[in-house]
Design an enzyme around this catalytic site. Structure first.
Site, PDB file in Angstrom:
ATOM      1  CG  ASP A 286      73.213  46.720  35.611  1.00  0.00           C
ATOM      2  OD1 ASP A 286      72.158  47.346  35.815  1.00  0.00           O
ATOM      3  OD2 ASP A 286      74.343  47.225  35.696  1.00  0.00           O
ATOM      4  CE  LYS A 287      70.987  51.834  30.383  1.00  0.00           C
ATOM      5  NZ  LYS A 287      70.398  53.112  30.542  1.00  0.00           N
TER       6      LYS A 287
ATOM      7  CG  ASP B 282      78.466  47.814  36.085  1.00  0.00           C
ATOM      8  OD1 ASP B 282      77.245  47.736  36.311  1.00  0.00           O
ATOM      9  OD2 ASP B 282      79.032  48.881  35.854  1.00  0.00           O
TER      10      ASP B 282
ATOM     11  CG  PHE C 113      71.855  60.510  45.421  1.00  0.00           C
ATOM     12  CD1 PHE C 113      71.013  61.098  44.488  1.00  0.00           C
ATOM     13  CD2 PHE C 113      71.803  59.132  45.589  1.00  0.00           C
ATOM     14  CE1 PHE C 113      70.161  60.328  43.742  1.00  0.00           C
ATOM     15  CE2 PHE C 113      70.942  58.362  44.848  1.00  0.00           C
ATOM     16  CZ  PHE C 113      70.124  58.966  43.917  1.00  0.00           C
TER      17      PHE C 113
ATOM     18  CB  THR D  15      67.755  49.172  33.593  1.00  0.00           C
ATOM     19  OG1 THR D  15      68.261  50.468  33.811  1.00  0.00           O
ATOM     20  CG2 THR D  15      66.431  49.274  32.889  1.00  0.00           C
ATOM     21  N   GLY D  16      67.680  50.286  36.509  1.00  0.00           N
ATOM     22  CA  GLY D  16      67.102  51.280  37.393  1.00  0.00           C
ATOM     23  C   GLY D  16      66.574  52.484  36.622  1.00  0.00           C
ATOM     24  CG  ASP D  17      68.481  54.049  33.191  1.00  0.00           C
ATOM     25  OD1 ASP D  17      68.812  54.714  34.181  1.00  0.00           O
ATOM     26  OD2 ASP D  17      69.232  53.745  32.260  1.00  0.00           O
TER      27      ASP D  17
ATOM     28  CD  GLU E 137      77.708  64.290  41.845  1.00  0.00           C
ATOM     29  OE1 GLU E 137      78.887  64.224  42.231  1.00  0.00           O
ATOM     30  OE2 GLU E 137      76.742  64.508  42.588  1.00  0.00           O
TER      31      GLU E 137
ATOM     32  CG  ASN F 111      72.900  48.565  40.983  1.00  0.00           C
ATOM     33  OD1 ASN F 111      73.933  48.035  40.568  1.00  0.00           O
ATOM     34  ND2 ASN F 111      72.183  49.392  40.263  1.00  0.00           N
TER      35      ASN F 111
END
Lengths: 1118, 308
Positions: free
Chosen positions: A412-413, A827, A558, A696-698, A517, A830
């Protein structure tokens, strides 16, 4: 994780849970203040057994293991009088021993669980006494029932899942820490409904009927409604506090218990990590089958030969003194049932005598070894994370050795490669880029003569600061102000005011679930727009020294579909505004592009720039709502919020309605810093022959830039990008990519005869970048195969914008198609599916909650620990375990073959010269402990060597320490050594006066010494513990032989004293040990010198470099 | 940071032996150098032993129906064998009987005994392992029970050297530990050898088991189907070319299972009786190790790999 983390992570499809509610058809109805006995009580029970049920249940659990059943079957077989080989007592001993040891271990663990249960159940909580007005009496946790009203004070732990009714905060706010639940340390905000809060403050109690869904394990979901004073109030996840959480920063809170005891969410989630089996253990089954065939072969040989012998001597049996077929007192045959039956009985007896060839004790040894290895991994200071003070943890105890065979690492990132500590870096406001940040001291707010300072200051842009502070009339400055107001208001951050040493100073700590946030709120504070207070109804923001109150009229949380959140704010100037922030992809869809094309274009350009710097970007927008618009929204919002069914969907559609025609304010860039040592760690892993994939989700740009910064991508790589929106185009680009990899292979293989190594030997390396959108069309379709082909050709793979399930899909893509071992590290929640899918799952104890850790097999503090974990401990574990398994096969085979040769000289009747006690103790005592100790402590190479030469890791990837060839070699050695052990004494004592017991003692002692010498020869590092165990075991064997031969009732009484008094015995012992070891020694000497493995060379380097250093130091002093 | 300890960090001081060419060659050479002398010494000791073996099972039965002959209690089973001693035999000269094809390690046989009964009077009834030789037909326990005792060897030898009767000492032929602890001093044989089938010798019911040395020797069951057991010792030297005549009472039935019997006269040495095997084995392994040392020396010289 995505740009922001959803506040309710891992929430299953809401419609699914609603359907569940529907289908269940029933609600749980709870009358507030009336304890109802119909639901589960609050007593918890994690212990498995009670004093009464321990024996049957524990035995049942133990016998679920197949090997124990085999063991039991053999023991039962031995109880039949016709087949009894060993005495009854002796034959039960090993099984009893194993069962006893395991039972003691289980009992110890269970007693600890009992103790913690008792402690937990006897804790006290203040519970509203029924039929009294507001009198709270202490009550033990176990006596609390659903419907009880419980009062909890600050820092107390909640005894059950409760719906908040009232809190010390007038607006009904309460903060809880959920560290026990999911490992997250930040505070979460929960609310009591205004209706109950008011009712409580009026009458001091609350009466009503509560309907909630039935118990489930979703920590982040809750649906219920409360009928109070004839009104129906809806309740959601923000109204419930869960057992195990601690109340913080709230003086008291009162709630009604809705789920108690085993039905609480924490108990429902209390399942252990998934059980996986290690690669070695799976491979071991193949050898077990081979050994079973050998066993059956030996049994058939013995029984057929016995049959032939009987056939040849059939007529002599009556008068043969040593057979004596007939019993003359009865005139019948005694214990003789004809040749056929005799063959069958002999077969069964042979199974009992030779069963040791399948080493049952191996399974116990393996468990002990893993326990020891886990201890040393946990104790390793190199795996200790200073910042979080966490040690390495082995959560799954049965896959330690898999760590030494990993081929693919899926990472994961955010939070894994990066620290997940966000820092606001730059902003683009109304098409102007402000990114020249300077360290600033931050701004403070004066409240009641006290100075409140935000805990963290971010770097501020002086130009922007000047713009804000000087000309507030300016149109541009107004937009900037709006931008920061949006950052300060449009979030779920709770400012906590902390005391400092200086009584005049207070510290504002922004607590929230999303680090993004927090970073944005701190950024706004640094520019002078300080969020000071938040209640459920309003926020107080200090705008450049002027405290203003903004009413929060509505909040659209969200969610991962919309990828944005919004708040509707009633401003001090009586206008109603909608602030939205979200991922750029979702925001540009709702922007009113026609109005400000330039602005949008400029922002887009800046976003591109930020993301290529590796920053996480968010777009912020706003819209002023007109009065009718607002009223329409309010009506819909209130209706939706009180709906019980389909509330989530209703709220989503309302949000989608109102979030349109947004006026773009700007965008922010947040830096997610790389963790320490990540580039070096990735480099080491790649040198060790592992393929590192980042999932990654990025966004693609962000992913690529992170790829560059952690040295995964370099400029000399050829990038293949797959980013398409339809299946056809995906197919096309995959085919293109495949063609390119082929081209690449041909081009690079010209100079190299090994095409497999081409990508490493040639200068150019391929990198594949796949987008989540394309994966939708590729995974689980026929295109998978092509993706797999392309991906395995590339040495670097980056997947961006992937959903949690896609991560698991990618892991499965590799896992199902190759034999290579996969490791997933992450971590966040997800990453859970990916961690569970991979052969080895590693969780990082990070900023995000503990869900990844809970699902993982191993957990640790930092990504870079992966290098010592795999290269050092993984290598050792694999090495040790592989050797231990082979050695156990070998040593038992040696012993069984020695027994087998003797059968050829007993007219095939399976007599053993070695006493039955020695045969049973052979696996339990004579040979077991050294292999366990060596399996825990021996090291083939030192830590520094393994880290300095990552290529040494390849030995595990190539299965060098455990394979069929080695097994066959070990079996051949067992054959040779058993022949030596048996036949040298046989020829020496042929036609002599030697007795059975004496010769048996020599055979037993010789086998034990030979197999222990074999181990001694293979031990690489002799420290004092290993010395003690190896030599101690041989000494213990001698002692046992003496003890056994000192028991007068056994036929072997005095045998060992007698035989040890003869010179021949010692001559034989010496020649047996030497002759047995010569082939092993010669093969070892030959292969280590003439066909050395990498590890052998490493050992030489280790030994002689240290020596050279000593020499050079010596010469220096001379 | 947790405290550093050599144990938890797996850094205990350790010795790491490596098989360098020097060590390998030295080890093989050393073993060779050690084994060849041992082998020579053992061979020498074995050669010092003088052993006379005379098989008499066939020659002592003049008829074809050997089993019938041996089972008939009325036939005269006396048989005389004569041997010439080739070399001087120093006392004590051990007299053994050697039986071939008798599986004293047969499963049925080896467990057919009651060790408790041999030691304690009160345990006389513990005969369950001894079936079919446990109790008499009228359910009285047999002491000593079981096939092992029942099949006790009962050939006897009378030795004459040059015509002069020479005493064969049958004292102390059994292990002291057996006489003192395993066989009771107050246990007397009873109901022994009274069944329909005679397995072997009878026992004098007035002598306690601890003094029945032939039984004690016999009950130490042999490991292999060809075995010898001590009959007695001649405590007088016999010179070379002396005539040894042995009068054998050929009672024991080895004919029913096709076994053979022999008489053995042997002197002793520090490696026991005559035994060339151990010397040859030592010489072979010693020689093998020496040649391996040479082989490795050549290999290392031909194909040298410099260690780091």
């Amino acid at each position: 994780p995505g740009p922001f983390r959803p506040s309710r992570r891992d929430q299953p499809d809401p419609s699914a849970s609603e359907r569940e509610l529907h289908e269940g058809g029933e609600y749980r109805a709870v009358a507030v203040g009336e304890p109802s006995p119909e639901f589960a009580g609050n007593a918890v029970r994690t212990a498995k057994y009670s004093a009464l049920t321990f024996l049957p249940r524990n035995l049942f659990e133990q016998f679920r293991r197949l090997s124990y059943v085999y063991f039991l079957a053999i023991t039962v077989l031995n109880q039949l009088p016709q087949v009894a080989v060993f005495g009854r007592g002796a034959s039960v001993l090993p099984l009893a021993f194993v069962l006893f040891v395991t039972a003691v271990k289980d009992a110890y663990e269970d007693i600890r669980r009992h103790r913690s249960d008792r402690r937990e159940n006897n804790r006290l909580a203040a519970v509203l006494a029924p039929q009294t007005a507001g009198e709270y009496l202490p009550k033990k946790w176990k006596h609390i029932r659903v419907g009880d009203v419980v009062r909890v004070a600050s820092n107390e732990t909640l005894p059950a899942d409760m719906v908040l009714l009232a809190t010390s905060d007038p607006t009904g706010l309460a903060h809880v820490q959920t560290v026990n639940l999911d490992g997250e340390t930040n505070l979460k905000t929960r609310y009591a409904k205004q209706e109950t809060q008011l009712s409580f403050s009026h009458d001091g109690h609350v009466a009503g009927m509560l309907h909630c869904e039935r118990p489930n394990r979703n920590i982040y979901g809750f649906q219920a409604n409360l009928e109070i004073d004839g009104k129906r109030v809806s309740l959601g996840p923000s109204n419930i506090v869960l057992r195990g959480c601690e109340l913080k920063n709230t003086t008291w809170a009162i709630g009604v218990v809705v789920y108690a005891g085993k039905e609480t969410k924490v108990m429902l989630n209390n399942s252990g990590p998934p059980s996986k089996r290690s690669r070695l253990e799976t491979q071991l089954n193949r050898e077990t089958v081979i050994l079973s065939i050998m066993l059956i072969g030996m049994c058939i040989t013995a029984s057929v030969l016995a049959g032939i012998w009987l056939l040849n001597h059939q007529r002599e049996l009556e008068f043969t003194q040593f057979f004596r077929e007939k019993d003359y007192t009865t005139g019948k045959n005694y214990n003789y049932y004809g040749i056929g039956m005799q063959i069958f009985v002999t077969f069964l007896m042979a199974v009992i005598v030779y069963q040791v060839i399948i080493p049952i004790s191996l399974y116990i040894s393996m468990e002990l070894v893993r326990l020891g290895q886990a201890y040393f991994m946990g104790a390793d200071n190199d795996l200790y994370d200073e910042s979080s003070r966490s040690r390495f943890q082995c959560r799954a105890l049965n896959i330690n050795e898999d760590l030494g065979q990993i081929k693919y690492v899926f990472s994961d990132k955010t939070g894994t490669l990066t620290e997940n500590k966000m820092e606001f870096m730059c902003a683009s406001i109304h098409g102007v880029d402000y990114s020249s940040g300077k360290p600033a001291c931050g701004s403070s707010v004066v409240v009641d003569d006290l100075l409140w300072t935000p805990k963290m200051a971010v770097r501020t842009d002086p130009q922007l600061l000047k713009l804000l502070n000087n000309d507030s009339s300016n149109e541009e400055a107004k937009l900037v102000l709006e931008f920061f107001l949006a950052l300060a208001a449009c979030n779920t951050i709770v400012p906590l005011v902390l005391d400092t040493r200086d009584p005049k100073q207070k510290l504002i700590d922004y607590q929230g679930e999303s680090p993004d946030e927090q970073a944005l709120a701190y950024a706004a504070a640094s520019y002078g727009i300080v969020l000071v207070e938040r209640t459920s109804g309003y926020v107080v923001i200090d705008v450049l020294g002027d405290r203003q109150r903004f009413d929060i009229l509505g909040l659209h949380e969200f969610d991962s579909d919309r990828k944005r959140m919004s708040v509707i704010v009633g401003c001090p100037d009586k206008t109603v505004k909608l602030y939205v922030k979200g991922a750029d992809s979702s925001m540009f869809g709702i922007i009113n592009k026609s109005l400000e094309l330039d602005n949008v274009r400029a922002t887009e350009a800046h976003l591109h720039k930020y993301s290529s710097l590796g920053l996480r970007t968010l777009v912020v927008g706003m819209r002023e709502l007109s009065q009718p618009e607002f009223e329409e929204w309010q009506l819909a919002y209130e209706k939706a919020s009180t709906a019980v069914l389909g509330r989530g969907n209703l709220l989503r559609s309302i949000a989608a309605n109102v979030e349109c025609n947004i006026h773009i304010l700007g965008a922010s860039g947040i830096e997610d810093k790389l963790q320490d040592g990540v580039p070096e760690a990735i480099e080491s892993l790649r040198q060790a022959g592992m393929k590192v994939w980042i999932l990654t989700g990025d966004k693609q740009e962000t992913a690529i830039s992170i790829g560059y910064s952690c040295k995964l991508l370099t400029n000399d790589m050829t990038q293949i990008v797959i980013n398409n929106n339809s299946k056809e185009s995906c197919k096309r680009s995959l085919e293109e990519a495949l063609a390119r990899t082929k081209e690449h292979r041909v081009a690079s293989s010209i100079g190299s005869p090994y095409p497999v190594l081409a990508s490493e030997s040639s200068g150019t390396v391929l990198a594949l970048i796949v987008d989540g959108n394309s994966l939708v069309y590729i995974l689980e379709t026929e295109l998978q195969e092509e993706l797999f082909k392309v991906a395995t050709e590339c040495s670097v793979v980056l997947c961006c914008r992937v959903a949690p399930l896609q991560k698991a899909g990618i892991v499965a893509l590799i896992k199902n198609r190759t034999d290579d071992m996969t490791l997933a590290i992450g971590d966040g929640a997800n990453d859970v599916s990916m961690i569970q899918m991979a052969d080895v799952g590693v969780g990082i104890n990070g900023q995000e909650g503990g869900q990844a850790v809970m699902a993982s097999d191993f957990s640790m503090g930092q990504f870079r620990f992966l290098v010592p974990l795999l290269l050092v401990h993984g290598h050792w574990n694999y090495q040790r375990m592989g050797y231990m398994i082979l050695y156990n096969f070998y040593k038992n085979a040696t012993f069984v073959l020695v027994l087998f040769w003797y059968v050829l000289y007993t007219s095939f009747t399976l007599t053993t010269a070695i006493t039955e006690w020695s045969s049973l103790l052979y696996t339990v005592l004579y040979t077991s402990l050294p292999t366990i100790v060596v399996g825990i402590l021996d090291k083939d190479l030192s830590k520094s060597t393994l880290l300095a030469y990552p290529k040494l890791y390849g030995s595990g990837q190539r299965n060098e320490k455990y394979n069929l060839n080695l097994f066959v070699l070990n079996m051949l050695e067992a054959l040779w050594q058993s022949l030596v052990v048996f036949y040298i004494p046989y020829f020496a004592y042929r036609q002599s006066t030697i007795g059975m017991s004496s010769l048996g003692d020599l055979w037993a002692l010789a086998s034990v010494i030979v197999v222990n010498m074999q181990l001694a020869m293979d031990i690489i590092r002799w420290n004092w513990i290993i010395h003690v165990f190896v030599w101690g075991t041989i000494a213990a064997t001698v002692i046992c032989l003496f003890v056994i031969d000192s028991i007068w009732v056994l036929p072997g009484y005095g045998a060992i004293y007698h035989i040890m008094g003869q010179g021949l015995f010692w001559l034989l012992l010496l020649i047996i040990v030497v002759t047995a070891m010569v082939p092993h020694f010669a093969i070892k000497a030959f292969s280590e010198h003439f066909v050395p493995s990498d590890i052998q060379i490493g050992r030489e380097i280790e030994k002689f470099e240290a020596l050279n250093q000593v020499l050079s130091v010596d010469s220096y002093y001379q | 940071m947790p405290a550093y300890s050599k144990f938890t960090q797996q850094e205990l001081p350790a010795c790491k032996p490596l098989l360098t060419p020097e060590i390998v060659i030295a080890a093989f050479a050393l073993i060779g150098a050690l084994f060849v002398p041992i082998g020579l010494a053992s061979l020498h000791a074995s050669r010092q032993v003088v052993e006379l073996v005379h098989r008499y099972d066939a020659s002592c039965v003049p008829v074809d129906d050997k089993v019938g002959f041996i089972q008939n209690s009325r036939t005269d089973k006396t048989c005389t064998v004569t041997m010439t001693v080739p070399k001087y035999m120093k006392s004590p000269i051990h007299v053994y009987y050697l039986i071939d094809g008798f599986y004293q390690n047969h499963r049925r046989y080896v467990r057919s005994r009651s060790d408790k009964q041999l030691r304690y009077k009160s345990a006389a009834h513990l005969t369950s392992d001894c079936v079919p030789e446990g109790d008499t037909a009228d359910h009285a326990p047999i002491v000593p029970c079981g096939l092992v005792a029942w099949s006790l060897f009962n050939d006897t030898y009378t030795v004459r050297v040059n015509g002069v009767v020479t005493q064969v000492n049958k004292k102390d032929i059994a292990w002291k530990s057996d006489k003192n602890n395993k066989f009771g001093k107050n246990i007397y044989p009873s109901n022994f050898q009274k069944g329909r089938l005679i397995g072997g010798a009878t026992l004098n019911e007035s002598i306690p088991l601890s003094e029945q040395e032939d039984l004690i020797v016999w009950m130490r069951t042999a490991a292999l189907p060809t075995f010898r057991k001590l009959y007695g010792r001649i405590e007088k030297d016999i010179n070379a070319n002396d005539n040894v005549t042995v009068v054998i009472q050929n009672n024991y039935n080895t004919y029913s299972f096709g076994g053979s019997k022999a008489l053995v006269l042997s002197t002793a040495s520090w490696i026991g009786g005559k035994n060339n095997f151990i010397g040859i084995a030592y010489l072979t392994i010693g020689g093998l190790c020496l040649s391996l040392a040479m082989g490795f020396l050549v290999l290392y010289m031909v194909k040298r790999r410099y260690v780091s």
